[in-house]
Design a protein around this motif. Structure first.
Motif, PDB file in Angstrom:
ATOM      1  N   PRO A 126       0.361  -1.018   0.233  1.00 53.59           N
ATOM      2  CA  PRO A 126       0.128  -0.283   0.194  1.00 53.59           C
ATOM      3  C   PRO A 126       0.907   1.455  -0.449  1.00 53.59           C
TER       4      PRO A 126
ATOM      5  N   PHE B 142       1.050   3.295  -2.980  1.00 57.40           N
ATOM      6  CA  PHE B 142       0.282   4.076  -3.669  1.00 57.40           C
ATOM      7  C   PHE B 142      -0.704   4.462  -2.926  1.00 57.40           C
TER       8      PHE B 142
ATOM      9  N   ILE C 190      -3.404   7.424  -1.117  1.00 56.42           N
ATOM     10  CA  ILE C 190      -4.488   7.569  -1.164  1.00 56.42           C
ATOM     11  C   ILE C 190      -5.000   8.302  -1.952  1.00 56.42           C
TER      12      ILE C 190
ATOM     13  N   TYR D 102      -5.618  -4.466  -5.111  1.00 59.96           N
ATOM     14  CA  TYR D 102      -7.133  -3.926  -4.281  1.00 59.96           C
ATOM     15  C   TYR D 102      -5.871  -4.473  -3.190  1.00 59.96           C
TER      16      TYR D 102
ATOM     17  N   TYR E 187      -9.474  -0.980  -0.758  1.00 59.23           N
ATOM     18  CA  TYR E 187      -9.223   0.331  -1.851  1.00 59.23           C
ATOM     19  C   TYR E 187      -8.622  -0.897  -3.411  1.00 59.23           C
ATOM     20  N   LYS E 188      -9.222   0.319  -4.179  1.00 57.91           N
ATOM     21  CA  LYS E 188      -8.044  -0.201  -5.172  1.00 57.91           C
ATOM     22  C   LYS E 188      -7.894   0.850  -6.538  1.00 57.91           C
ATOM     23  N   CYS E 189      -6.095   0.609  -6.853  1.00 56.44           N
ATOM     24  CA  CYS E 189      -5.537   0.739  -8.063  1.00 56.44           C
ATOM     25  C   CYS E 189      -5.770   1.611  -8.761  1.00 56.44           C
TER      26      CYS E 189
ATOM     27  N   ARG F 287      -4.773   4.740  -4.099  1.00 59.08           N
ATOM     28  CA  ARG F 287      -5.510   3.776  -3.582  1.00 59.08           C
ATOM     29  C   ARG F 287      -6.831   5.049  -3.863  1.00 59.08           C
TER      30      ARG F 287
ATOM     31  N   GLU G 265     -10.985   4.438  -2.790  1.00 60.88           N
ATOM     32  CA  GLU G 265     -12.195   3.376  -1.627  1.00 60.88           C
ATOM     33  C   GLU G 265     -12.665   3.133  -2.238  1.00 60.88           C
TER      34      GLU G 265
END
Length: 219
Positions: A7, A10, A12, A154, A167-169, A174, A176
Motif C-alpha cells: 500500500p 499507492f 490514498i 486491490y 481500496y482499488k489502485c 489507492r 476507496e
C-alpha cells in the motif's frame, strides 16, 4: 510469502469519496465452519453517507435483512463447507438457482495465502484470485491483505479498528471502493461496495477471507 504490491506504493487519493451502490448483509460469515448466507440489501437501506457506518444506517440494514429472512426471501449467495472446520474448501452458490459461483480456499497461517477459484467462463473473474498479506515494511503490514483481479491491485486495510476498508489502485493511487464492519454478536457483517469498481462476488469472497483471518484458529 508476502504480496509483491504494497500500500505504501499507492498513496490514498483523498479527492475520491466512497459512493457505494451495493449493500450486503453477510449472515454467519465470521469464523464460520459450515454454512453462511449473503443477502443483497441494495436500494433497501438508508443512504450510506459521511463515509462511516452510522447507527441509522445499521438499523436500516438490520430491518431490511430481517424482512428478507422472515419473508423467506432466498439469499443472493450461499456458502457451504466441505467439512466442519473453518479451514476447509467452501463453495459459493447462487442462492436462487443453486449454481456454483466459486470456491474459497482459506488456508492455515503457515501457508500465508488464500484463494478464490472460479469455474471456466465465469462472469466474475477470468482467473483465480490469490489473497496474501503484504509485508516487509512495518508493523501494520499484517493488517493489510492484497489481491489482483484483471491486472489491477486491490488492498483490504484493517488499520482502522473494527472497520475494514477496500481500496482499488487507479493511476498509481489507492481509491476507496468499499467498507465492511462486524455486526450483531460478531458472527455477521455489513459490506458496502461501489459496484462500478469491482465485481460483487470478488468483493464478498475476499472480504470473507479477511474476516476469517489467517490468525483465526479452528476450535
Amino acid at each position: 510469502m508476502s504480496h509483491p504490491f504494497h500500500p505504501e506504493d499507492f498513496p490514498i487519493n483523498e479527492d475520491v469519496v466512497l459512493n457505494p451502490t451495493r449493500v450486503f448483509f453477510l449472515k454467519g460469515c465470521v469464523h464460520f465452519k459450515t454454512t453462511a448466507q449473503i443477502f443483497d440489501l441494495s436500494g433497501q437501506t438508508p443512504p450510506f453517507s459521511g463515509g462511516d457506518f452510522s447507527h441509522a444506517f445499521l438499523d436500516g440494514v438490520e430491518k431490511a435483512a430481517q424482512k428478507q429472512i422472515q419473508g423467506s426471501v432466498p439469499p443472493a449467495y450461499e456458502i457451504k463447507s466441505s467439512g466442519n472446520m473453518m479451514r476447509t474448501l467452501k463453495t459459493v452458490t447462487d442462492g436462487r438457482s443453486g449454481e456454483k459461483v466459486c470456491d474459497i480456499n482459506i488456508t492455515f497461517i503457515s501457508f500465508d495465502s488464500s484463494s478464490v477459484r472460479f469455474p471456466k467462463g465465469s462472469e466474475h473473474s477470468r482467473h483465480e484470485i490469490e489473497m496474501r498479506p503484504v509485508g516487509g515494511r512495518g508493523f501494520d503490514d499484517n493488517k493489510h491483505e492484497a489481491f489482483v483481479r484483471h491486472s489491477i491491485p486491490y488492498f483490504w486495510d484493517m488499520t482502522n479498528g473494527r472497520v475494514g476498508i477496500l481500496y482499488k489502485c487507479l493511476n498509481q493511487k489507492r481509491v476507496e471502493i468499499g467498507r465492511v464492519v462486524g455486526f450483531g454478536f460478531d458472527k455477521d457483517a455489513v459490506l458496502v461496495l461501489n459496484g462500478e469498481e469491482l465485481d460483487d462476488v470478488v468483493a464478498i469472497t475476499t472480504c470473507i477471507i479477511l474476516l476469517n483471518g489467517r490468525d483465526a484458529m479452528d476450535a
